[in-house]
Design a protein around this motif. Sequence first.
Motif, mmCIF file in Angstrom:
data_model
loop_
_atom_site.group_PDB
_atom_site.id
_atom_site.type_symbol
_atom_site.label_atom_id
_atom_site.label_comp_id
_atom_site.label_asym_id
_atom_site.label_seq_id
_atom_site.Cartn_x
_atom_site.Cartn_y
_atom_site.Cartn_z
ATOM 1 N N VAL A 291 -62.908 -6.020 -49.244
ATOM 2 C CA VAL A 291 -64.462 -6.312 -48.543
ATOM 3 C C VAL A 291 -64.915 -7.800 -48.598
ATOM 4 C CG1 VAL A 291 -66.657 -5.094 -49.438
ATOM 5 C CG2 VAL A 291 -64.397 -3.550 -49.614
ATOM 6 N N GLY A 292 -64.193 -8.088 -50.028
ATOM 7 C CA GLY A 292 -65.392 -10.039 -49.837
ATOM 8 C C GLY A 292 -65.282 -10.832 -48.534
ATOM 9 N N LEU A 293 -63.567 -10.963 -48.031
ATOM 10 C CA LEU A 293 -63.233 -11.378 -47.161
ATOM 11 C C LEU A 293 -63.663 -11.248 -46.038
ATOM 12 C CD1 LEU A 293 -59.009 -11.794 -48.062
ATOM 13 C CD2 LEU A 293 -61.465 -13.581 -47.960
ATOM 14 N N ALA A 294 -63.587 -9.228 -45.623
ATOM 15 C CA ALA A 294 -64.149 -9.285 -44.594
ATOM 16 C C ALA A 294 -65.874 -9.334 -44.444
ATOM 17 C CB ALA A 294 -64.071 -7.584 -44.278
ATOM 18 N N GLY A 295 -66.403 -9.499 -45.765
ATOM 19 C CA GLY A 295 -67.554 -10.187 -45.508
ATOM 20 C C GLY A 295 -67.765 -11.153 -44.982
ATOM 21 N N GLY A 297 -65.740 -13.148 -43.436
ATOM 22 C CA GLY A 297 -65.211 -13.828 -42.633
ATOM 23 C C GLY A 297 -66.796 -13.248 -41.443
ATOM 24 N N GLN A 298 -67.163 -11.368 -41.066
ATOM 25 C CA GLN A 298 -68.136 -11.572 -40.705
ATOM 26 C C GLN A 298 -69.191 -12.968 -40.874
ATOM 27 O OE1 GLN A 298 -68.483 -7.043 -40.231
ATOM 28 N NE2 GLN A 298 -66.714 -7.214 -40.570
ATOM 29 N N LEU A 299 -70.029 -13.263 -41.485
ATOM 30 C CA LEU A 299 -71.027 -13.626 -41.759
ATOM 31 C C LEU A 299 -70.257 -15.128 -41.024
ATOM 32 C CD1 LEU A 299 -72.188 -13.048 -45.110
ATOM 33 C CD2 LEU A 299 -73.626 -12.470 -43.468
ATOM 34 N N GLY A 300 -69.403 -15.362 -40.546
ATOM 35 C CA GLY A 300 -69.349 -16.602 -40.249
ATOM 36 C C GLY A 300 -68.571 -17.804 -40.350
ATOM 37 N N ALA A 301 -67.825 -18.063 -42.080
ATOM 38 C CA ALA A 301 -67.459 -18.689 -42.825
ATOM 39 C C ALA A 301 -66.488 -19.318 -42.200
ATOM 40 C CB ALA A 301 -66.787 -17.767 -44.596
ATOM 41 N N GLN A 302 -66.362 -20.366 -42.489
ATOM 42 C CA GLN A 302 -64.918 -21.915 -41.959
ATOM 43 C C GLN A 302 -63.674 -20.836 -42.762
ATOM 44 O OE1 GLN A 302 -66.066 -23.708 -39.802
ATOM 45 N NE2 GLN A 302 -67.873 -23.329 -39.449
ATOM 46 N N PHE A 303 -62.930 -20.910 -41.561
ATOM 47 C CA PHE A 303 -60.869 -21.348 -41.702
ATOM 48 C C PHE A 303 -60.982 -21.296 -43.538
ATOM 49 C CE2 PHE A 303 -60.934 -24.871 -40.600
ATOM 50 C CZ PHE A 303 -60.004 -25.518 -40.967
ATOM 51 N N TRP A 304 -61.548 -22.682 -44.027
ATOM 52 C CA TRP A 304 -61.129 -22.766 -45.504
ATOM 53 C C TRP A 304 -61.513 -21.920 -46.329
ATOM 54 C CZ3 TRP A 304 -65.109 -23.625 -48.046
ATOM 55 C CH2 TRP A 304 -66.339 -24.465 -47.066
ATOM 56 N N VAL A 305 -62.387 -21.143 -46.153
ATOM 57 C CA VAL A 305 -63.340 -20.175 -47.699
ATOM 58 C C VAL A 305 -62.258 -19.233 -47.710
ATOM 59 C CG1 VAL A 305 -65.092 -18.661 -47.626
ATOM 60 C CG2 VAL A 305 -65.630 -20.822 -45.844
ATOM 61 N N THR A 306 -61.305 -18.976 -46.635
ATOM 62 C CA THR A 306 -59.995 -17.586 -47.306
ATOM 63 C C THR A 306 -59.594 -18.266 -48.454
ATOM 64 O OG1 THR A 306 -60.306 -16.422 -45.563
ATOM 65 C CG2 THR A 306 -59.215 -15.995 -46.754
ATOM 66 N N PRO A 307 -58.771 -19.552 -48.281
ATOM 67 C CA PRO A 307 -57.895 -20.361 -49.534
ATOM 68 C C PRO A 307 -59.039 -20.761 -50.688
ATOM 69 C CG PRO A 307 -57.731 -21.305 -47.898
ATOM 70 C CD PRO A 307 -58.518 -20.181 -46.707
ATOM 71 N N LEU A 308 -59.772 -20.402 -50.302
ATOM 72 C CA LEU A 308 -60.599 -21.641 -51.547
ATOM 73 C C LEU A 308 -61.229 -19.902 -52.135
ATOM 74 C CD1 LEU A 308 -62.714 -22.787 -53.305
ATOM 75 C CD2 LEU A 308 -64.468 -22.277 -50.800
ATOM 76 N N PHE A 309 -61.236 -18.740 -51.600
ATOM 77 C CA PHE A 309 -61.887 -17.259 -51.985
ATOM 78 C C PHE A 309 -60.874 -16.894 -52.983
ATOM 79 C CE2 PHE A 309 -61.977 -12.927 -51.910
ATOM 80 C CZ PHE A 309 -63.455 -12.455 -52.495
ATOM 81 N N ASN A 310 -59.655 -17.006 -52.288
ATOM 82 C CA ASN A 310 -58.072 -16.444 -53.034
ATOM 83 C C ASN A 310 -57.975 -17.188 -54.300
ATOM 84 O OD1 ASN A 310 -58.132 -14.074 -50.950
ATOM 85 N ND2 ASN A 310 -56.253 -15.368 -49.773
#
Length: 348
Positions: A291-295, A297-310
């Motif tokens: 849910v967090g990654l999908a949200g 992502g749809q808000l327009g986060a940059q590509f580096w936000v995913t590894p930062l989030f994880n």
Amino acid sequence: MTPSPSPRSPLRRRTGHLISSYGLLALTAVLFLAFSLALPDTFPTLDNISAVLSNQSIPAILALGATIPIVTAHFDLSIGYGLGLAHVMTLQLIANESWPWPLACLVVILGGAAVGTVNGVVVEFARINSFIATLGTGSILYALTGWITNGARIVPGPHGLPAAFTDLYDSRFLGLPVSAFYVLALTAVLWLLLERLPLGRYLYVIGSNPRAADLVGIPTRRYVIYAFAGSGLIVGIAGVLLAAQQRIGNPSVGLDYLLPAFVGALLGSTAIKPGRANALGTLIAVVILAVGLAGIGQLGAQFWVTPLFNGATLLIAVGMAGYAARRQLRQRRTEPPRALHDRPKVPS
């Protein structure tokens, strides 16, 4: 004179237990509601839910596989490398060796169990720390993947892959991706094994106090090997599904799944059964991550936000898991000892 305990203390303990057990589930609902309000046209739709379930099914399966060794206080860092090897081996056997796809899938899944067994043997009989042992075996698996593919992708011929094979991942059931039901089925099986059968009780005893497990006669080495073999079996299943999803063999794809798997497994140990890894908690953790990654992502986060989030979530998960384990230990010290007939029976 010793003051009597406050009449509200049992209520506070009960409230604290509910928050620690189901707080992550409540946070998932709150997070879903927040993104639904922020993105009402895209987030709370069936298409988006189906996409999230489809995209996160393989990380969820891998997280469930990582959970089993964690129950015994071991870690299998080879799961990402094993996923990559299982993925390319499936496509190699089907696309390049022309094996029937059911036979290829069966061989890959059993091969995953064999790799997990080797991990368990190395950890228990060579007495190598599980971090080091599985990192070493994982590097070997990665080398095998490169040797099989020669560093290149495996691309099926003009006829592609059998439709029945790709349907393992692409088909739908009750309007939702069938892969989501694989996750639910696997969660149910692991819950039954870990929570309702003697095998799970032995694994939890080994994870909490291996010396005590030895003293009461539990064959520690055997059950730790079982845990690693089960993890390897699930990694093989995930590799088959990844091959059916991607349809092209990528020798480095498995590494992308390693961190999310451990985030889900460790964060899951803070839910449902706080302080210990469990299947339902892992499922809830994967859902909140999805849910967090999908949200974002749809808000327009940059590509580096995913590894930062994880990465940030992994640190939080480890901290929360440690706190939950310490809290559970304190509760055990204050509880009266159980009667002998309530204790787990020792296996023969």
